[in-house]
Design an enzyme around this catalytic site. Structure first.
Site, PDB file in Angstrom:
ATOM      1  N   ASP A  34      37.114  38.873  39.515  1.00  0.00           N
ATOM      2  CA  ASP A  34      36.796  38.189  40.765  1.00  0.00           C
ATOM      3  C   ASP A  34      37.735  38.641  41.883  1.00  0.00           C
ATOM      4  OD1 ASP A  34      35.467  36.025  42.248  1.00  0.00           O
ATOM      5  OD2 ASP A  34      37.433  35.052  42.204  1.00  0.00           O
ATOM      6  N   GLU A  46      34.389  42.511  41.784  1.00  0.00           N
ATOM      7  CA  GLU A  46      33.775  42.063  43.024  1.00  0.00           C
ATOM      8  C   GLU A  46      34.664  42.494  44.173  1.00  0.00           C
ATOM      9  OE1 GLU A  46      33.050  38.048  45.629  1.00  0.00           O
ATOM     10  OE2 GLU A  46      34.753  38.344  44.320  1.00  0.00           O
TER      11      GLU A  46
END
Ligand code: CA
Length: 483
Positions: free
Chosen positions: A232, A263
């Site tokens: 993340d 991400e």
């Protein structure tokens, strides 16, 4: 896995009923039947409460096992439910990917007093006040876990910044001061320096933090036996640390062939290229630029469909990319809202599923709806059919079919020995049209039918393998050989 398909197995508004892991386990055979090959789980560590989607992460070692933050379970169930779901999915031959939230921690057990300086939220390199002692929520000793799995206790030395001074009640971006303490330099340069995102920002240059996160990753893989990890918020994490953990994971788990992806949320090919270079192309990235191009195509009236791959990672780094239409952040009402409008979602899914490059990730909402409601009309059936077409027909050479019409994107796949037939995909963002195309596959006289069922008639190829294909207003047709 050739022509593999990944499912993002959650959306923001799932009910907080602790049943999601059981639903995932029960759905494993259905996922397999749909043609899915892998499942990206929601973040499974204990967060600020069981209403938290999981990104407000509190304890890396509590996967729904300890009575902390109001319950043993997380939003999705208990650790036992989680491990059972992973086993059930793997038993159907699906890979399972974890979501690792390593940028920050939330819901500290105690506040501490330390020196900090307030920074301009829009330019974190600019100090907007004097150095002072603030009270920040940075002390984590996890009283509910009592040192099981790890006795590491976090304090303000392990963080770079917080967003709240409990002494004055002031919100802002406070940079923590100390020896060797600074915002990480290997992060996005947006807002001056985008190390700080939210909550207590972890200092990835602190050696004790590095050691603890390495320990956790190895522990987590042993406990869960997952097959891959989505990282993340990597644009907010020191890139040399990302390179370090990714390299270690490949080295420590050579037999697992882990799929690692991140991400990196930015529409800037230079920034994406820089990140890929800094991490030595070891981490796959979501194609954020392609997502934004599809969002723009769906919301603007004069978008040139032929430019849909401009600036995309899938064009520049075809083997390093997870393509997607939307996710839990870009869905309506969320932090990075940039939803691809409903009419264009069949187009967007055809783009990620029927082309040769990229590893497509299907959003939970497109198969199972959002907040208990259907995402868009017939979404499940349309996406399921496009997955079926990917598995059966989207093989062999890919040829972009030239057109002088900016409302049209068309390409063909030749098929291969194992998957003969090929396909012709025609995406239309305008009104009804009839278009002549010449394809490489098939013989003169070969009949084609529209697998998306917008046209009942068969189209036969002429002498030179060309034919006139009708395309309905704002629709996708996928022409396959009529058996
Ligand atoms: Ca950070």
């Amino acid at each position: 896995m050739s022509n593999a398909v990944l499912l993002q197995a959650f959306e923001w508004n799932l009910p907080n009923d602790g049943n999601h892991y059981r639903w995932l386990a029960d759905s494993a055979p259905e996922f397999k039947r749909l043609g899915l090959d892998a499942v990206w789980l929601p973040p499974f560590c204990k967060a600020t409460s069981n209403f938290d989607v999981g990104y407000g992460i509190y304890d890396l070692y509590d996967l729904g096992e300890f009575d902390q933050k109001g319950s043993v379970r997380t939003k999705y169930g208990t650790k036992a439910d989680l491990l059972h779901a992973i086993k059930a999915l793997q038993a159907e031959g699906l890979q399972v990917y974890a979501d690792a939230v390593l940028n920050h921690k939330a819901g500290a057990d105690k506040a501490e007093t330390f020196a900090a300086v307030p920074c301009n939220p829009d330019n974190r390199m600019e100090q907007i006040g004097k150095q002072r002692d603030i009270r920040g929520w940075t002390y984590f000793d996890f009283p509910g876990r009592k040192g099981k799995y790890s006795d590491f206790i976090w304090n303000f030395n392990h963080f770079t910044g917080v967003d709240y001074d409990d002494k004055t009640g002031e919100h802002g971006v406070f940079r923590i001061l100390g020896e060797n303490k600074h915002w990480s330099t290997g992060v996005s340069s947006e807002r001056g320096n985008y190390d700080y995102l939210m909550f207590a920002d972890i200092d990835h240059e602190h050696p004790d933090v590095q050691a603890e996160l390495h320990r956790w990753l190895d522990w987590m893989i042993r406990e869960t036996e997952i097959d891959g990890i989505r990282f993340d918020a990597v644009k907010h994490i020191e890139d040399s640390f990302i390179l370090d953990i990714v390299s270690s994971l490949y080295e420590n788990w050579p037999e697992k062939n882990l799929f690692l992806f991140g991400e990196h949320w930015i529409y800037d090919p230079d920034a994406s290229n820089h990140f890929l270079e800094q991490t030595e192309y070891k981490l796959n990235l979501f194609d954020v630029a392609l997502h934004f191009n599809m969002h723009n195509a769906s919301t603007s009236s004069d978008f040139d469909l032929r430019t849909i791959f401009d600036n995309s990672l899938v064009r520049e780094h075809p083997d390093k990319v997870v393509t997607f239409v939307d996710n839990h952040d870009s869905q309506r009402g969320q932090a990075l809202e940039s939803w691809v409008e409903e009419w264009f979602r069949p187009h967007a899914h055809a783009i990620i599923l029927l082309r040769q490059d990229g590893y497509p990730c299907i959003f939970f909402g497109d198969l199972y709806g959002i907040g208990g409601k259907e995402a868009w009309p017939h979404s499940h059936d349309t996406v399921a059919e496009l997955i079926r077409l990917r598995k059966r027909y989207a093989w062999g050479d890919e040829i972009d079919l030239p057109t002088d019409d900016h409302e049209i994107l068309a390409w063909s796949r030749s098929g291969d020995e194992e998957h003969p037939g090929g396909l012709l995909a025609i995406l239309n963002s305008g009104g009804y049209k009839e278009l002549e195309f010449t394809v490489e596959q098939g013989e003169p006289g070969q009949p084609f039918r529209d697998a998306m069922l917008h046209h009942e008639e068969f189209i036969r190829l002429g002498d030179k393998r060309s034919a006139v294909f009708p395309v309905k207003e704002r629709s996708v047709s996928v022409w396959i050989p009529a058996e």
